[in-house]
Design a protein around this motif. Structure first.
Motif, mmCIF file in Angstrom:
data_model
loop_
_atom_site.group_PDB
_atom_site.id
_atom_site.type_symbol
_atom_site.label_atom_id
_atom_site.label_comp_id
_atom_site.label_asym_id
_atom_site.label_seq_id
_atom_site.Cartn_x
_atom_site.Cartn_y
_atom_site.Cartn_z
ATOM 1 N N ALA A 168 -4.261 -0.379 -5.985
ATOM 2 C CA ALA A 168 -3.588 -0.904 -7.185
ATOM 3 C C ALA A 168 -3.181 -2.357 -6.961
ATOM 4 C CB ALA A 168 -2.368 -0.050 -7.525
ATOM 5 N N ALA A 169 -2.683 -2.652 -5.755
ATOM 6 C CA ALA A 169 -2.249 -4.024 -5.454
ATOM 7 C C ALA A 169 -3.430 -4.986 -5.526
ATOM 8 C CB ALA A 169 -1.590 -4.076 -4.075
ATOM 9 N N LEU A 170 -4.559 -4.577 -4.983
ATOM 10 C CA LEU A 170 -5.734 -5.470 -4.986
ATOM 11 C C LEU A 170 -6.285 -5.642 -6.399
ATOM 12 C CD1 LEU A 170 -7.441 -4.237 -1.725
ATOM 13 C CD2 LEU A 170 -6.575 -6.542 -2.160
ATOM 14 N N ARG A 171 -6.356 -4.526 -7.111
ATOM 15 C CA ARG A 171 -6.915 -4.577 -8.471
ATOM 16 C C ARG A 171 -6.097 -5.509 -9.355
ATOM 17 N NH1 ARG A 171 -6.329 0.665 -9.666
ATOM 18 N NH2 ARG A 171 -8.001 1.267 -8.259
ATOM 19 N N ALA A 180 0.994 -2.223 -11.789
ATOM 20 C CA ALA A 180 1.189 -3.328 -10.837
ATOM 21 C C ALA A 180 2.672 -3.446 -10.474
ATOM 22 C CB ALA A 180 0.684 -4.632 -11.439
ATOM 23 N N ALA A 181 3.543 -3.287 -11.484
ATOM 24 C CA ALA A 181 4.990 -3.380 -11.221
ATOM 25 C C ALA A 181 5.426 -2.275 -10.267
ATOM 26 C CB ALA A 181 5.770 -3.292 -12.533
ATOM 27 N N ASP A 189 0.814 -1.226 0.000
ATOM 28 C CA ASP A 189 0.000 0.000 0.000
ATOM 29 C C ASP A 189 0.846 1.274 0.000
ATOM 30 O OD1 ASP A 189 1.080 -0.092 2.491
ATOM 31 O OD2 ASP A 189 -0.815 -0.008 3.596
ATOM 32 N N VAL A 190 2.100 1.155 -0.413
ATOM 33 C CA VAL A 190 2.948 2.351 -0.464
ATOM 34 C C VAL A 190 2.606 3.175 -1.726
ATOM 35 C CG1 VAL A 190 5.329 3.200 -0.593
ATOM 36 C CG2 VAL A 190 4.768 1.221 0.854
#
Ligand SMILES: Cc1cc2nc3c(=O)[nH]c(=O)nc-3n(C[C@H](O)[C@H](O)[C@H](O)COP(=O)(O)O)c2cc1C
Length: 444
Positions: A72-75, A307-308, A64-65
């Motif tokens: 974005a991480a979850l999506r 994502a990256a 979550d940074v």
């Protein structure tokens, strides 16, 4: 004597591990991570390819940074959702005889007394094939959900880790004598209390007065893996690690890590070769070079830059949404992992990376190189990497689950075996005996 190349597989109990975006490829099966058969098939495949171990990564928080949020991480399924890696081990162990299990567990958030019991249990159930990747964590989100305001500072995490190791060594190695179990049905005595010792540990972080709850397991101390390459991380590895994982984008960077680690091991009074070093890499191969290159081009289409960047931001503690994609990455100290940022900046001052280049690079296989070609070309590259860096083997990430590993097992392993550079059979015994031909962790 030609040096043998060793392989580990680099996985996580999640959808998308080191190749952000590739889970959307039609041939990828990593969305099956909740299906036990997914893991059994993988374990059997890796054992057919004589891999030393499957290395299961883990974190206890969300990435979550990036943009200050986990959206974005979850999506994009950036290491989330994420299941517990330890639960996979008995499943895969039951379906194999030799494959090792290098499981990540963050010592920062679990008491050594309960953790030592969990590892001893797994060492019994795997008949001595369990390894522990010792990590101290790098996500503040993990610390927050475990009741802290933020994680301990980078170097203090390693101080705590030193004491943690002291506690678990006492539990695993000193609490039970070898002859403590008598199992005498006639006398009605299972264990001889005078041969079982309370460890009486009292330190800065932990207090454990009693004895270990488990009887000695085949390895006692699980095979110890570690992956820190900051100065404090290297000092820790030199004292404790039997195997280390390194990640770097070039031979130059990886050689630097390997040389530093071996020198530190020697300084700690151990033999420099007493540490197996596995460098991260992704292999993209096919029967012909043309097919392999076509695969590579195809995979590149699926890299997800956002994502990256969510991944890179979590690793480094730096929010990369704040920089233009064409900005050059500079090294700054942070309290997350220090190596991830250094490998795109300070580790090789001659190579400057923009944010976009770094995101594209880690988009396929994370922070290691991508080796593309037909089996003979890839084998040449693996030999070259090993010969130039002095590493023992490779920690292989995947682009597609499990296609990448099937290609390695079916095409690269036989090629290396033909060249006499890869084991044809497993050695007997526990994971430690297979890798080091000794039963117990060596202490200097
Ligand atoms: C190949 C590789 C795998 C890693 N896997 C994990 C992991 O699963 N969980 C974790 O918390 N840290 C993981 N790390 C991070 C390291 O344990 C360590 O925190 C990081 O390298 C920063 O340490 P340093 O600042 O001492 O270099 C990994 C690092 C590498 C190079």
């Amino acid at each position: 004597m030609t040096r043998q190349i060793r392989f580990n597989a680099f996985y996580m109990n999640t959808v998308s591990h080191q190749s952000p975006g590739l889970w959307t490829h039609p041939r990828d099966s990593s969305h099956r991570y909740t299906d036990p058969d997914h893991w059994v098939e993988l374990a059997q495949l890796l054992e057919r390819g004589r891999f030393d171990a499957i290395f299961l990564a883990d974190v206890l928080g969300a990435y979550d940074v990036y943009q200050g949020s986990a959206d974005a991480a979850l999506r994009h399924a950036v290491q989330a959702p994420l299941n517990d890696p330890l639960a996979l081990v008995p499943l895969m162990a039951q379906a194999t005889k030799h494959l090792g299990f290098g499981v990540t567990s963050a010592l920062t958030y679990e008491h050594p007394y309960t953790f030592a019991r969990r590892m001893s249990t797994l060492d019994h159930l795997t008949r001595g094939r369990i390894g522990w990747n010792i990590v101290t964590g790098y996500l503040d989100s993990a610390a927050r959900n475990l009741g802290l305001d933020q994680q301990l500072s980078h170097d203090e995490r390693y101080d705590l880790a030193d004491e943690y190791m002291d506690v678990v060594y006492k539990l695993w190695e000193q609490s039970w004598d070898n002859d403590a179990i008598v199992n005498d049905k006639q006398r009605g005595v299972y264990a001889e209390p005078s041969r079982i010792h309370p460890i009486r540990h009292e330190g800065k972080y932990y207090k454990v007065p009693g004895f270990h709850l488990c009887e000695p397991s085949p390895q006692r101390t699980p095979l110890l893996y570690q992956a820190g390459t900051s100065p404090r991380g290297v000092k820790f590895a030199a004292q404790h690690a039997e195997c280390t994982f390194v990640s770097g984008p070039s031979i130059k960077v990886v050689k630097k890590y390997a040389d530093t680690l071996r020198a530190a091991v020697r300084e700690a009074g151990r033999d420099g070769d007493d540490l197996k070093i596995y460098a991260q890499a992704l292999i993209i191969t096919a029967p012909t070079e043309v097919e392999a290159r076509a695969k590579y081009e195809d995979f590149k289409q699926y890299i997800d830059i956002e994502a990256a960047l969510a991944l890179l931001s979590g690793w480094t503690g730096v929010d990369f949404s704040r920089f233009p994609l064409d900005a050059t990455i500079e090294y700054i100290d942070s309290d997350a992992g220090r190596t991830a940022l250094a490998s795109f900046s300070a580790a090789d001052p001659e190579r400057r990376w923009t944010v976009r280049e770094a995101a594209q690079f880690i988009g396929l296989g994370g922070r290691g190189p991508v080796l593309v070609g037909d089996p003979s070309q890839v084998a040449d590259q693996l030999e070259h990497w090993q010969d130039q860096t002095g590493i023992d083997g490779f920690n292989l990430a995947y682009a597609l689950a499990h296609e990448t590993m099937r290609d390695v097992v079916d095409l690269i392993v036989p090629e290396l075996q033909r060249r006499g550079r890869y084991p044809r059979e497993y050695a007997a015994g526990t994971l430690r005996e297979k890798l080091f031909a000794r039963k117990r962790r060596s202490t200097n």
